[in-house]
Scaffold this active site. Structure first.
Site, PDB file in Angstrom:
ATOM      1  N   HIS A 176       0.840  -1.193   0.000  1.00 47.59           N
ATOM      2  CA  HIS A 176       0.000   0.000   0.000  1.00 47.59           C
ATOM      3  C   HIS A 176       0.877   1.245   0.000  1.00 47.59           C
ATOM      4  CE1 HIS A 176       0.887  -0.622   4.250  1.00 47.59           C
ATOM      5  NE2 HIS A 176       0.387   0.552   4.562  1.00 47.59           N
ATOM      6  N   HIS A 197       1.389   3.820   1.975  1.00 50.11           N
ATOM      7  CA  HIS A 197       1.848   4.524   3.156  1.00 50.11           C
ATOM      8  C   HIS A 197       3.378   4.521   3.130  1.00 50.11           C
ATOM      9  CE1 HIS A 197      -2.051   4.216   5.767  1.00 50.11           C
ATOM     10  NE2 HIS A 197      -2.036   5.268   4.983  1.00 50.11           N
ATOM     11  N   ASP A 241       5.930   4.213   5.043  1.00 51.28           N
ATOM     12  CA  ASP A 241       6.815   3.219   5.651  1.00 51.28           C
ATOM     13  C   ASP A 241       6.824   1.901   4.887  1.00 51.28           C
ATOM     14  OD1 ASP A 241       4.154   2.971   6.535  1.00 51.28           O
ATOM     15  OD2 ASP A 241       4.727   1.910   8.353  1.00 51.28           O
ATOM     16  N   HIS A 242       6.094   1.856   3.769  1.00 51.02           N
ATOM     17  CA  HIS A 242       6.076   0.645   2.952  1.00 51.02           C
ATOM     18  C   HIS A 242       6.568   0.859   1.525  1.00 51.02           C
ATOM     19  CE1 HIS A 242       3.869  -1.922   5.870  1.00 51.02           C
ATOM     20  NE2 HIS A 242       3.553  -0.713   6.345  1.00 51.02           N
ATOM     21  N   HIS A 302      -7.452  -1.714   5.664  1.00 50.47           N
ATOM     22  CA  HIS A 302      -6.595  -0.679   6.226  1.00 50.47           C
ATOM     23  C   HIS A 302      -7.151   0.697   5.862  1.00 50.47           C
ATOM     24  CE1 HIS A 302      -3.092   0.686   8.239  1.00 50.47           C
ATOM     25  NE2 HIS A 302      -2.430   1.098   7.176  1.00 50.47           N
ATOM     26  N   ASP A 324      -0.408  -3.935   6.092  1.00 49.56           N
ATOM     27  CA  ASP A 324      -1.040  -3.647   7.372  1.00 49.56           C
ATOM     28  C   ASP A 324      -2.542  -3.954   7.261  1.00 49.56           C
ATOM     29  OD1 ASP A 324       1.480  -2.493   7.448  1.00 49.56           O
ATOM     30  OD2 ASP A 324       0.798  -0.550   8.093  1.00 49.56           O
ATOM     31  N   HIS A 351       5.869  -5.700  12.177  1.00 52.98           N
ATOM     32  CA  HIS A 351       5.244  -4.380  12.117  1.00 52.98           C
ATOM     33  C   HIS A 351       4.923  -3.859  13.528  1.00 52.98           C
ATOM     34  CE1 HIS A 351       2.524  -1.095  10.783  1.00 52.98           C
ATOM     35  NE2 HIS A 351       3.309  -1.106   9.721  1.00 52.98           N
TER      36      HIS A 351
END
Length: 301
Positions: free
Chosen positions: A60, A62, A64-65, A140, A210, A268
């Site tokens: 996805h 976001h 941090d990914h 999410h 997530d 995570h």
């Protein structure tokens, strides 16, 4: 099947932890899963050859990914990469990466393919003669997918004693491995099951990060060899899970139990906690086979 954790902590990179990224090796294929900041540094630390990475899966959008992706793509260019690179991720990933490349006047000398995902149902996104990869729709705050990596049926094992007993030539061995019967010169047909042993069961790896707690994924990941499932919080912070749409370690273990997976890998983690050992303790109250992901940790299954 080998899993290398490059990063497995939530939200922001720190000097001692890295956001989500991991490498899966299965059937001599190497796949990069998510690409948080610092991924290429972690690849070097773990001595993983950049040239072996041909497929990258982004869960996805976001940061941090995927914030490490454009840097990795640029480094591939500086290394004079020639082989194609395929990126699988949510719709929008092509726009955000190409915009950065265009504005920085950084263009790849290799073919860069984007496979943008929009479906809210599980779908096959990659398949070759060895591996098949499906999406796992997750719940999410933005459109998110996990990924299920599955070996295709393995070759049968030769029963050499039986083969020699029937004086079968070696040129037929490959046919036998793939399940073929053999007709001898005198016309007798030797069934494959008399010449082979059953192969080991095919292995599979389910990556789920997530997501909020969601039992709808259970039929997709059922009986997986290994499940990596996010476990951002401990039970003391369960009240935060619905707002953030994340899970506790105990909820991850509940999914593992309902899906009857063989092994659960937790990751995570929120960086609010001083130790990750408590995640294992809480999860083990529900599901016994728990492994803790941590940066640089390798698992072989």
């Amino acid at each position: 099947m080998k899993l290398t954790i490059l990063g497995c902590y939530a939200a922001t990179p720190r000097t001692i932890t890295n956001p989500t990224s991991q490498v899966l090796e299965i059937k001599n294929r190497m796949f990069l899963i998510d690409c948080g900041e610092g991924t290429q540094v972690q690849l070097r630390k773990n001595k993983i050859k950049f040239s072996r990475i041909e497929h990258i899966f982004i869960s996805h959008l976001h940061g941090d990914h995927f914030y490490g992706l454009v840097g990795l793509i640029s480094t591939f260019m500086l290394l004079n990469r020639q082989t194609d690179l395929h990126v699988y991720g949510p719709k929008g990933i092509k726009e955000v990466i190409l915009l950065q490349l265009r504005l920085s006047n950084s263009y790849t000398g290799y073919n860069l393919y984007f496979h943008e995902l929009e479906s809210k149902e599980s779908e096959v996104v990659f398949e070759d003669e060895r591996v098949i990869i499906k999406t796992i729709p997750l719940r999410h705050r933005v459109y998110t997918n996990g990924f299920l990596f599955q070996e295709k049926n393995r070759e049968r094992k030769l029963n050499i004693d039986a083969i020699l007993n029937h004086d079968i030539e070696t040129c037929y061995y490959q046919k036998i491995k793939y399940g073929g019967d053999i007709t001898l010169e005198d016309g007798r047909v030797i069934p494959n099951e008399k010449l082979t042993f059953d192969p080991e069961p095919s292995r599979s790896y389910a990556f789920c990060s997530d997501t909020a707690y969601d039992e709808s994924i259970v039929p997709i990941i059922e009986n997986a060899t290994v499940l990596y499932h996010e476990s951002t919080f401990l039970e003391s912070e369960e009240h935060l899970t619905e707002k953030t749409m994340h899970c506790t370690a105990k909820q991850a273990a509940t999914i593992a139990k309902k899906a009857n997976v063989e092994q659960l890998v937790l990751g995570h983690y929120s960086t609010r906690y001083d130790s990750i050992e408590r995640f294992k303790s809480e999860a083990e109250s529900v599901f016994p086979n728990i492994l803790l992901a941590d940066d640089g940790r390798e698992f072989e299954f």
